[in-house]
Write an enzyme that holds these catalytic residues in place. Structure first.
Site: not given
Length: 659
Positions: A521, A633
């Site tokens: 991320s 994610h």
């Protein structure tokens, strides 16, 4: 005596997650949840356990292929309600504390999102997402009768990572369920999302969250309202830009505690604890003098589904809550006169908790760098603690785990930078070892004094591991967490490089010619940025990252406002977006780069990885790209177990190849 084993990729199948401790009204009993991975089913199972607090004896209450969540005792302590996925959707179940089979209370099309007991014990308040105009009990259309439908989009918040596309005509509604008749009565029906926060002990007041703005594209409020249940008259507790929630009534119902953060520093703003006085209709920021955020900002990879309360009241109007500070998440105490101090020790991660109403002790789920987590009884007055569970004891005893060394140094701009260094599990004095720098996501999160399987795995491979909290990380000052905004790749990059220089200077065992870097991320952004700005690393792995802020603006579920919040630029200033994009510096990359990305990631969509990969390939750079199907994610934390293991194999194989 059996020799200890080094940490392996598949250890995630053996580590159990102990969460959700909830004390009975008299605090003699508790329930909690244990989550473990079913390797054969390639999924997670979470079961409800019962605990006798004094003896520490625990008993498993639920079994089967399900995930239990949100257990709550009835007001008289005779029953426990909980949510379970045993019939796919989360539905509400009720179990007698004396034993017996759980009773299913709901069978709603979209399941139940949350619930609260009414103080009378005869009904339960709950929320569920309903299509506008439909009721809780409307049956869903049979799958075989469904036809594909087009999705009309008129808002900007039309998708969410881990959820998918959001239907604009579906909203979260509140209802009350009569336990005798099992009939549900709607309490709200407006076409807005309603959240259920708290019910007063007298049963006459309710706190709910609802934002009634028609256009919420640039509206980031979550107003809280105190509702009189007889008249439905509303008193607004808070209605300003920012998120507020977690409301709870004091024992005498006079005060309402809630947490939240305004948008002074956008999503980098510290969360605070507020107290609303219902008699004087005044609000006090109880943690205004504490330069650290309320709640838990630690990133880790083994704790599944913790659900700590935002705050817990005890008799005498005292409060307990979590604070993220200097690598720890600690339990804090506060009173309404301004006293504020920690109620748990340093160098650990209190990731879930409850407190007895008399304030004598807390039941806390606690982890540290060499223990994935167990339940403990913490005596508030003496600080003494007693371990109540041992689900991970065998794993800890049979495995070589490395205790990290804390590092701290003066960074650029006057900031102190804090982090940890792990020696290889196979460390021998006088030998040289590679070092991997691991960078967290967020960026407004924090590495902490918590168990992190991935870090232990890297150390088990024979590498040192450096992980720090560069500027932008939570757990330090408001100035520190805000310092990254508008400066991605600036001071934060300098902090990481300075940390590397610091450990190289002070630890002769590190082979400075064998350095690796990885992150996910924001950490993936920083990894890609690093290899575009230095060639001192021999291998790099970027995961679920941002490579191009210009395209990120339009494809991410949060892109159109996060670009402004974090880069301080939007599509009217593409030059700045491009300046902070790692893709701009692809030509400079000399480090072999592995790109890992989930195909269903809506936070950092996979096109970010595709752009980086094809660009690097077109320039004949050393790179490979691994795509993970059916993953979002959160692959590394909550993804399909086999793919989590595959990801870890990819990490270790790439570093083994180049280091």
């Amino acid at each position: 005596m059996t020799a200890k084993q080094t940490v392996q990729q598949k250890d995630i199948l053996n580590i159990q997650s102990v969460t959700n401790p909830v004390l009975s009204p008299d605090a003699t009993e508790a329930v909690f949840i244990v989550t473990q991975i079913d390797e054969k089913e390639n999924t997670y199972h979470a079961h409800l356990y019962h605990l006798q607090v004094d003896s520490g004896k625990s008993t498993q209450w639920t079994y089967g292929k399900e995930r239990v969540s949100q257990p709550q005792w009835s007001p008289d302590g005779s029953q426990v309600a909980f949510l379970s996925t045993r019939d796919e959707k989360n539905q509400l179940y009720l179990m007698q504390a004396a034993g017996g089979e759980a009773r299913k209370l709901t069978d709603y099309e979209t399941g139940v999102t949350s619930f609260l007991w009414s103080p009378c014990g005869k009904k339960i308040w709950l929320t569920s997402t309903l299509e506008d105009g439909k009721t809780f009990t409307d049956k869903k259309e049979k799958e075989e009768d469904k036809q594909p439908e087009a999705l009309r989009v008129t808002t900007m918040k039309y998708k969410m990572d881990g959820v998918g596309f959001i239907k604009e005509d579906h909203h979260s509604q509140i209802g009350t369920l009569d336990l005798d008749t099992e009939e549900i009565t709607a309490f709200t029906n407006e076409p807005f999302h309603h959240s259920l926060n708290a019910i007063s002990h007298c049963g006459k007041k309710l706190v709910m969250g609802v934002n009634r703005a028609e256009n919420k594209d640039f509206d980031f409020r979550q107003p809280l309202h105190l509702v009189d249940l007889d008249t439905k008259e509303e008193t607004t507790l808070v209605d300003e830009e920012g998120y507020f929630g977690g409301a709870t009534f004091s024992e005498d119902d006079r005060y309402i505690a809630y947490t939240g953060s305004v948008r002074t520093f956008e999503n980098a703003t510290h969360s605070e604890l507020y107290i609303y006085d219902t008699e004087n209709q005044t609000t006090l920021n109880l943690t205004e003098g504490l330069d650290a955020p309320i709640g838990d900002a630690v990133v880790a990879d083994t704790q599944q589904g913790p659900n700590p309360p935002d705050a817990v009241w005890t008799e005498g109007n005292y409060l307990y809550f979590q604070v993220t500070t200097m690598g720890d998440v600690r339990l804090y105490f506060a009173d309404l006169e301004g006293s504020l101090y920690p109620a748990s020790q340093e160098s650990e991660h209190v990731y879930d908790y409850d407190v007895a109403k008399n304030g004598q002790f807390a039941l806390a789920a606690i982890s540290n760098p060499v223990n994935p987590g167990e339940l403990y009884r913490l005596d508030i007055a003496t600080g003494e603690r007693k371990a109540l569970t041992s689900f991970n004891e065998t794993y800890v005893n049979d495995t070589i785990l490395v205790q990290p060394e804390t590092i701290q140094f003066g960074g650029a701009g006057g900031f102190d930078v804090h982090g940890w260094l792990m020696k290889p599990a196979t460390y021998k004095e006088g030998s040289k070892y590679p070092l991997v720098v691991n960078i967290h996501g967020g960026p407004h999160a924090m590495y902490g004094n918590s168990f992190f399987h991935e870090m232990q795995l890297l150390a088990a491979q024979g590498w040192g591991v450096l992980y720090i909290n560069p500027r932008g990380s939570h757990g330090y000052s408001q100035e520190f967490v805000d310092a990254v905004r508008g400066d991605y790749g600036g001071g934060d990059y300098q902090d990481i490089m300075d940390a590397l220089d610091n450990v190289l200077e002070n630890h002769a065992w590190i082979d400075k010619e064998k350095l690796g870097v990885a992150g996910g991320s924001y950490g993936g952004f920083m990894t890609s940025w690093i290899v575009g700005h230095t060639d001192r690393f021999k291998a790099a792995i970027t995961q679920r990252s941002i490579s191009n802020w210009i395209s990120f603006f339009g494809v991410s579920d949060v892109g159109y406002y996060l670009c402004d919040w974090q880069i301080k630029a939007d599509m009217t200033n593409v030059d700045k977006l491009w300046k902070h994009s790692p893709l701009k510096y692809a030509e400079n990359v000399k480090t072999p780069l592995l790109i890992l990305h989930s195909e269903d990631d809506l936070r950092c969509p996979i096109e970010q990885a595709e752009q980086l990969y094809i660009t690097l390939k077109s320039m004949h750079k050393e790179t490979e790209f691994v795509r993970f199907p059916e993953s979002d994610h959160n692959l590394s934390r909550t993804g399909k177990p086999n793919l989590r293991i595959t990801r870890l194999n990819e990490l270790t194989s790439w570093f083994e190849k180049y280091l």
